[in-house]
Scaffold this motif. Structure first.
Motif, PDB file in Angstrom:
ATOM      1  N   UNK B  10       1.068  -1.348  -0.293  1.00 50.04           N
ATOM      2  CA  UNK B  10       0.162  -0.134  -0.047  1.00 50.04           C
ATOM      3  C   UNK B  10       0.733   0.947  -0.247  1.00 50.04           C
ATOM      4  N   UNK B  11       2.028   1.625   1.081  1.00 49.83           N
ATOM      5  CA  UNK B  11       3.117   1.881   0.746  1.00 49.83           C
ATOM      6  C   UNK B  11       3.387   2.259  -0.596  1.00 49.83           C
ATOM      7  N   UNK B  12       4.256   1.605  -1.529  1.00 54.16           N
ATOM      8  CA  UNK B  12       4.238   1.919  -2.641  1.00 54.16           C
ATOM      9  C   UNK B  12       3.814   2.440  -3.461  1.00 54.16           C
ATOM     10  N   UNK B  13       2.136   1.706  -3.568  1.00 57.76           N
ATOM     11  CA  UNK B  13       1.053   2.363  -4.577  1.00 57.76           C
ATOM     12  C   UNK B  13       0.454   3.798  -3.947  1.00 57.76           C
ATOM     13  N   UNK B  14       0.562   4.119  -2.532  1.00 55.67           N
ATOM     14  CA  UNK B  14       0.157   5.179  -2.506  1.00 55.67           C
ATOM     15  C   UNK B  14       1.864   6.882  -2.867  1.00 55.67           C
ATOM     16  N   UNK B  15       2.903   6.240  -2.565  1.00 54.67           N
ATOM     17  CA  UNK B  15       4.237   7.038  -3.430  1.00 54.67           C
ATOM     18  C   UNK B  15       3.790   7.078  -4.733  1.00 54.67           C
ATOM     19  N   UNK B  16       3.428   6.216  -5.454  1.00 55.34           N
ATOM     20  CA  UNK B  16       3.429   5.712  -6.669  1.00 55.34           C
ATOM     21  C   UNK B  16       2.394   7.415  -7.394  1.00 55.34           C
ATOM     22  N   UNK B  18       1.463   9.080  -5.470  1.00 55.81           N
ATOM     23  CA  UNK B  18       1.876  11.013  -5.389  1.00 55.81           C
ATOM     24  C   UNK B  18       2.899  11.247  -6.433  1.00 55.81           C
ATOM     25  N   UNK B  19       3.442  10.540  -6.796  1.00 57.20           N
ATOM     26  CA  UNK B  19       4.723  11.166  -7.446  1.00 57.20           C
ATOM     27  C   UNK B  19       3.927  11.210  -8.856  1.00 57.20           C
ATOM     28  N   UNK B  20       3.018  10.274  -9.677  1.00 54.12           N
ATOM     29  CA  UNK B  20       1.819  10.446 -10.612  1.00 54.12           C
ATOM     30  C   UNK B  20       1.499  12.413 -10.139  1.00 54.12           C
ATOM     31  N   UNK B  21       1.022  12.255  -8.980  1.00 57.25           N
ATOM     32  CA  UNK B  21       0.273  13.248  -9.031  1.00 57.25           C
ATOM     33  C   UNK B  21       0.970  14.610  -8.773  1.00 57.25           C
ATOM     34  N   UNK B  24       2.135  15.391 -12.968  1.00 61.71           N
ATOM     35  CA  UNK B  24       0.919  16.027 -13.272  1.00 61.71           C
ATOM     36  C   UNK B  24       0.756  18.055 -13.091  1.00 61.71           C
ATOM     37  N   UNK B  25       1.511  17.638 -11.979  1.00 60.45           N
ATOM     38  CA  UNK B  25       1.515  18.532 -11.290  1.00 60.45           C
ATOM     39  C   UNK B  25       1.893  20.029 -11.549  1.00 60.45           C
ATOM     40  N   UNK B  26       3.233  18.969 -12.045  1.00 58.77           N
ATOM     41  CA  UNK B  26       5.005  20.285 -12.458  1.00 58.77           C
ATOM     42  C   UNK B  26       4.202  20.308 -13.876  1.00 58.77           C
ATOM     43  N   UNK B  27       3.747  19.635 -14.228  1.00 59.34           N
ATOM     44  CA  UNK B  27       3.590  19.559 -15.909  1.00 59.34           C
ATOM     45  C   UNK B  27       2.367  20.407 -16.087  1.00 59.34           C
ATOM     46  N   UNK B  28       1.708  20.818 -15.426  1.00 60.30           N
ATOM     47  CA  UNK B  28       0.377  21.527 -15.905  1.00 60.30           C
ATOM     48  C   UNK B  28       1.038  22.895 -15.462  1.00 60.30           C
TER      49      UNK B  28
END
Lengths: 199, 200
Positions: B10-16, B18-21, B24-28
């Motif tokens: 679950x920790x890996x999934x949350x970290x992944x 968060x990284x995707x989010x 996406x935010x930086x790209x925006x």
């Protein structure tokens, strides 16, 4: 360690400038009139001019041009004969008289003529309305006796262009401008630059 | 090999996520690849009557008139809004120059370009000789009080070039006066001294 890298920085900047210099050439250098053939008033000048057609093929033309005179224009040829020119205050109109010696199979449409002063201010001979009189646009062929078009076809009904003839181009300038030289060109970068008098 | 529990996964999934989010935010926030802020025109602001140096020429907006009806080349044109007739002068610096780009903008960000019935008559004048130019725009009445006129040399490409931005200084009272004005004759564009300059 970091100081050594600072010493390298100027070299890197110079290299970056040199490697990007080709971009400058691509942008504006081919559009500048930098391939000059120079001469003086009354002196025949041989001009070789290159151009690229729509298909990307390169062509060239050769002709001899002589700057006969540059004088204040007092009349221009109107629809019903000569019309008197009376430029508004602060305005001058110069008649640039050119003699061309060129083969009748050479296309000459779309030429450009300009007048420059000794500081490089340049006034195009493009005609226009001055003091209520329509100053003719520039053409480097006798009226009604033009040569072939760029597609090789002669205009219908026109007599052949003579091998040697004179034409006038008219440049509107500020009254304070003193002509120093004349330019004749078709497509950059080739240009004939002809000085007035004994300059 | 089987020691990793659900908590770790679950920790890996949350970290992944968060990284995707974050990506996406930086790209925006990054500029669009087609944006080129370095190529933006250099805006030079002025008021009516003030000369503006636009590198290749000096531009001065001489005055603005308005009406619901204008007469241009013998044709009367009527607007449901207002016609604005802007007179401006261009004095070229080194070679024949005209202002081919003309655009109005108001405080709401609305722009009126040289489309439809709008026009800009400006002869490319030689160095040192004033070229008297005329721009005609059709605008809604409510836009009049905040209008600015932008002028530049090239009609289709203002990148890297200087852009004169002139506040026309109009008010609601001007808009009301324009709405009541009679037929407005569009003056001719041309080179050299204007009639007024000739008389003086």
């Amino acid at each position: 360690m970091s100081r050594r890298w600072l010493l390298v920085l100027p070299v890197a900047l110079v290299l970056a400038g040199l490697t990007s210099a080709s971009r400058l050439q691509m942008f504006w250098w081919p559009d500048e009139l930098h391939d000059r053939t120079t001469g003086r008033q009354g002196e025949p000048v041989r001009l070789r001019d290159q151009w690229v057609d729509e298909a990307g093929d390169e062509h060239h033309r050769e002709l001899t041009v002589t700057l006969v005179d540059v004088r204040p224009a007092t009349t221009v040829e109107g629809f019903s004969g000569p019309e008197r020119l009376d430029p508004p205050t602060g305005t001058a109109v110069w008649e640039v008289r050119l003699r061309l010696d060129v083969g009748e199979d050479v296309p000459l449409g779309g030429c450009h003529v300009s007048v420059l002063d000794d500081e490089g201010h340049e006034a195009d001979a493009v005609g226009g309305s001055v003091g209520g009189v329509q100053v003719p646009t520039t053409a480097c062929e006798p009226e009604g006796r033009t040569g072939p078009g760029y597609d090789g076809s002669p205009p219908d009904g026109d007599a052949p262009r003579p091998a040697s003839y004179e034409v006038s181009a008219y440049a509107v300038t500020a009254a304070s401008m003193v002509p120093d030289r004349v330019r004749l060109w078709w497509e950059a970068p080739d240009v004939a630059e002809l000085s007035l008098g004994s300059r | 090999m089987t020691g990793r529990g659900w908590g770790h996964r679950a920790g890996v999934a949350v970290a992944a996520a968060a990284l995707l989010a974050a990506g996406s935010l930086v790209q925006g926030l990054l500029p669009d690849p087609e944006d080129d802020p370095g190529a933006a025109p250099h805006r030079r602001t002025a008021a009516v009557g003030e000369p503006v140096d636009v590198r290749t020429a000096t531009v001065t907006v001489e005055g603005v008139d308005g009406s619901t009806r204008v007469e241009d080349l013998g044709t009367e044109k009527v607007s449901p809004g207002l016609w604005l007739v802007v007179r401006y002068t261009v004095v070229a610096e080194r070679e024949n120059t005209a202002m081919s780009f003309a655009e109005l903008e108001d405080d709401e960000g609305r722009t009126w370009s040289l489309a439809a019935r709008n026009s800009n008559s400006c002869t490319a004048g030689p160095p040192g000789l004033p070229s008297h130019c005329v721009a005609v725009f059709e605008v809604p009445v409510d836009a009049v009080p905040t209008l600015r006129l932008s002028l530049a040399r090239e009609s289709s490409d203002t990148r890297f070039d200087a852009l004169a931005v002139v506040d026309l200084g109009l008010t609601e009272a001007d808009a009301e006066a324009f709405a009541l004005a009679g037929v407005l004759a569009v003056p001719d564009a041309g080179l050299g001294a204007s009639d007024a300059e000739e008389e003086s």
